[in-house]
Design a protein around this motif. Structure first.
Motif, PDB file in Angstrom:
ATOM      1  N   PRO A   1      13.140-109.548   3.550  1.00  0.00           N
ATOM      2  CA  PRO A   1      12.930-108.847   2.288  1.00  0.00           C
ATOM      3  C   PRO A   1      14.236-108.541   1.569  1.00  0.00           C
ATOM      4  O   PRO A   1      15.221-108.138   2.183  1.00  0.00           O
ATOM      5  CB  PRO A   1      12.221-107.548   2.712  1.00  0.00           C
TER       6      PRO A   1
ATOM      7  N   ASN B   1       5.300 -99.059   4.950  1.00  0.00           N
ATOM      8  CA  ASN B   1       4.801-100.299   5.535  1.00  0.00           C
ATOM      9  C   ASN B   1       3.299-100.168   5.738  1.00  0.00           C
ATOM     10  O   ASN B   1       2.804 -99.085   6.065  1.00  0.00           O
ATOM     11  CB  ASN B   1       5.455-100.572   6.892  1.00  0.00           C
TER      12      ASN B   1
ATOM     13  N   HIS C   1       1.461-107.894   8.603  1.00  0.00           N
ATOM     14  CA  HIS C   1       2.371-106.945   7.957  1.00  0.00           C
ATOM     15  C   HIS C   1       2.249-107.161   6.449  1.00  0.00           C
ATOM     16  O   HIS C   1       2.887-108.043   5.878  1.00  0.00           O
ATOM     17  CB  HIS C   1       3.795-107.216   8.443  1.00  0.00           C
TER      18      HIS C   1
ATOM     19  N   LYS D   1       6.029-104.160   3.159  1.00  0.00           N
ATOM     20  CA  LYS D   1       7.262-104.126   3.944  1.00  0.00           C
ATOM     21  C   LYS D   1       8.320-103.237   3.292  1.00  0.00           C
ATOM     22  O   LYS D   1       8.934-103.625   2.295  1.00  0.00           O
ATOM     23  CB  LYS D   1       7.799-105.553   4.123  1.00  0.00           C
ATOM     24  N   ASP D   2       8.466-102.052   3.824  1.00  0.00           N
ATOM     25  CA  ASP D   2       9.566-101.147   3.442  1.00  0.00           C
ATOM     26  C   ASP D   2       9.658-100.930   1.933  1.00  0.00           C
ATOM     27  O   ASP D   2      10.727-101.069   1.326  1.00  0.00           O
ATOM     28  CB  ASP D   2      10.905-101.686   3.965  1.00  0.00           C
TER      29      ASP D   2
ATOM     30  N   ASN E   1       6.812-107.610  -0.272  1.00  0.00           N
ATOM     31  CA  ASN E   1       8.085-106.965  -0.581  1.00  0.00           C
ATOM     32  C   ASN E   1       8.108-106.485  -2.035  1.00  0.00           C
ATOM     33  O   ASN E   1       7.575-107.157  -2.925  1.00  0.00           O
ATOM     34  CB  ASN E   1       9.250-107.948  -0.384  1.00  0.00           C
TER      35      ASN E   1
END
Length: 274
Positions: free
Chosen positions: A10, A33, A40, A43-44, A246
């Motif tokens: 990412p 997350n 997943h 993501k962040d 992302n």
């Protein structure tokens, strides 16, 4: 919404804007997350939602924008295999704290879905339902005032004021969507989440919803997920571009569309994929 494709590492999202004034920020997300089982999906992701700007989430199908939107009022709780990590706050309160009343949270952070979903009740009862169950009206007269004010804010009052006893499902698609917005407004929310609210509507109904979003800006913090980049450019002041779970880039809408810093953003905006 999940994404089973394998993502590259990412990128750090680019935010080229000054942070909103602290008093205007309603929600914050930090390092969020989302997992669906082993997938997943988010993501962040870190982002702020503020009162002064409409925020648009854009990106190709399966990129995670609707999944992330649903984390903001815990709609993913309804999915058994979903797991959310990170921090999300509403006016500094932890949305995922054990003591958080999820029913109250969803009143404070309302949701308008892709397909209009009025209750099989009268127009009046569609709007009155929330205030009634949350005890927001002390009398019948007060409830009637809430219904009228909500329908006026949703731009629907003049069209339905003489047929409030008619079924909400008898309205046109665009009217049904505005009824759903009135229903969300009626419980006095702080944030309104809109998940592709115009995707099932014709251009005239879409224009009315977009006008409504402009009118509601500043009264509520508004986040809209849209596949329509022209719509994002018309209704939003901030845009977040998602790709493969992302948050690639986030900033002023005008900058994102005219001078994106990330190559993936530029490719999407110019139609090379998506």
């Amino acid at each position: 919404m999940t994404d089973t494709e394998t993502a590259t590492a990412p990128a750090v999202p680019t935010d080229r804007t000054a942070a909103p004034k602290p008093s205007s920020i309603k929600m914050t997300a930090r390092d969020v997350n989302v997992f669906y089982g082993q997938t997943h999906a988010i993501k962040d992701v870190s982002i702020d939602v503020d009162l002064e700007n409409v925020t648009a989430f854009i990106g190709p199908s399966g990129c995670g924008k609707s999944t992330f939107l649903r984390t903001l009022n815990r709609m993913n709780d309804t999915i058994a295999i979903a797991k959310v990590t990170g921090d999300i706050t509403l006016d500094g309160e932890d949305v995922y704290a054990p003591e958080m009343d999820v029913v109250q949270l969803r009143a404070r952070v309302g949701m308008v879905f892709q397909k209009p979903n009025p209750f099989p009740k009268s127009i009046f009862e569609n709007v009155a339902y929330g205030p009634r169950i949350h005890g927001l009206a002390a009398s019948k007269q007060a409830l009637e005032q809430i219904v009228e004010q909500s329908l006026k804010r949703a731009g629907l009052w003049e069209e339905v004021k003489d047929r409030l006893s008619d079924s909400g499902t008898a309205l046109s698609g665009g009217q049904q969507q505005r009824l759903c917005i009135a229903r969300a407004i009626a419980v006095d929310p702080e944030v309104i989440l809109m998940d592709e609210p115009c995707s099932a509507l014709d251009p005239i109904a879409t224009a009315k919803i977009e006008e409504l979003i402009h009118a509601l800006r500043g009264k509520y913090a508004i986040v809209i997920v849209t596949h329509n980049m022209q719509q994002a450019a018309r209704v939003s002041q901030k845009t977040a571009f998602f790709h493969l779970g992302n948050l690639v880039e986030y900033g002023e809408t005008s900058e994102i569309f005219t001078n994106p810093h990330e190559e993936r953003t530029k490719d999407y905006i110019t139609g090379r994929y998506g």
